[in-house]
Design a protein around this motif. Sequence first.
Motif, PDB file in Angstrom:
ATOM      1  N   ALA A 164      -8.202  -1.466  -2.078  1.00  0.00           N
ATOM      2  CA  ALA A 164      -8.961  -1.818  -0.737  1.00  0.00           C
ATOM      3  C   ALA A 164     -10.249  -2.273  -0.896  1.00  0.00           C
ATOM      4  O   ALA A 164     -10.591  -3.177  -0.054  1.00  0.00           O
TER       5      ALA A 164
ATOM      6  N   TYR B 174      -2.195   2.038  -4.632  1.00  0.00           N
ATOM      7  CA  TYR B 174      -2.935   1.311  -4.316  1.00  0.00           C
ATOM      8  C   TYR B 174      -4.410   1.802  -3.852  1.00  0.00           C
ATOM      9  O   TYR B 174      -5.479   1.442  -4.348  1.00  0.00           O
ATOM     10  N   HIS B 175      -4.394   3.038  -3.426  1.00  0.00           N
ATOM     11  CA  HIS B 175      -5.772   3.561  -2.866  1.00  0.00           C
ATOM     12  C   HIS B 175      -6.397   4.263  -3.995  1.00  0.00           C
ATOM     13  O   HIS B 175      -7.475   4.116  -4.273  1.00  0.00           O
TER      14      HIS B 175
ATOM     15  N   GLU C  69       0.861  -1.205  -0.074  1.00  0.00           N
ATOM     16  CA  GLU C  69      -0.147   0.138  -0.078  1.00  0.00           C
ATOM     17  C   GLU C  69       0.862   1.047   0.138  1.00  0.00           C
ATOM     18  O   GLU C  69       0.549   1.855  -0.787  1.00  0.00           O
TER      19      GLU C  69
END
Length: 143
Positions: A72, A66-67, A61
């Motif tokens: 997620a 990632y975000h 992350e």
Amino acid sequence: MTEIIVYHNPACGTSRNVLALIRNAGVEPHVIEYLKTPPARALLAALIARAGMTPRALLREKGTPYHELGLADASLDDDALLDAMMAHPILINRPLVVSPLGVKLCRPSEAVLDLLPEPQQGAFAKEDGERVIDEHGQRVGAP
């Protein structure tokens, strides 16, 4: 000669410590800078399986998209996560080590000691100064 492969990021302190611990056992590993030469999708899937992990467990992350990519989302399946790692190799957590004793994500770095068939040859301290191996090649704090 023991064959060990390290999927390495030279900018990562944990990865550098793992590489140094392998060399402290007298082994020169095959180093793959996976950001420059990512593993093929089928190989990555096989390494994850051999390590007894899931693709989600190998996702990194911090310092990655990632975000932004919405990774997620728990509804994403393994194929979607592998696709993301192929498109953005920085999402592959490191260092991943392959040895005759298995495959493991070596975080913390001393986890690599479980994969080394050769003993440590001398004292070793991590880059932050934490002693891991004493002057006799024994793990500090080991039972």
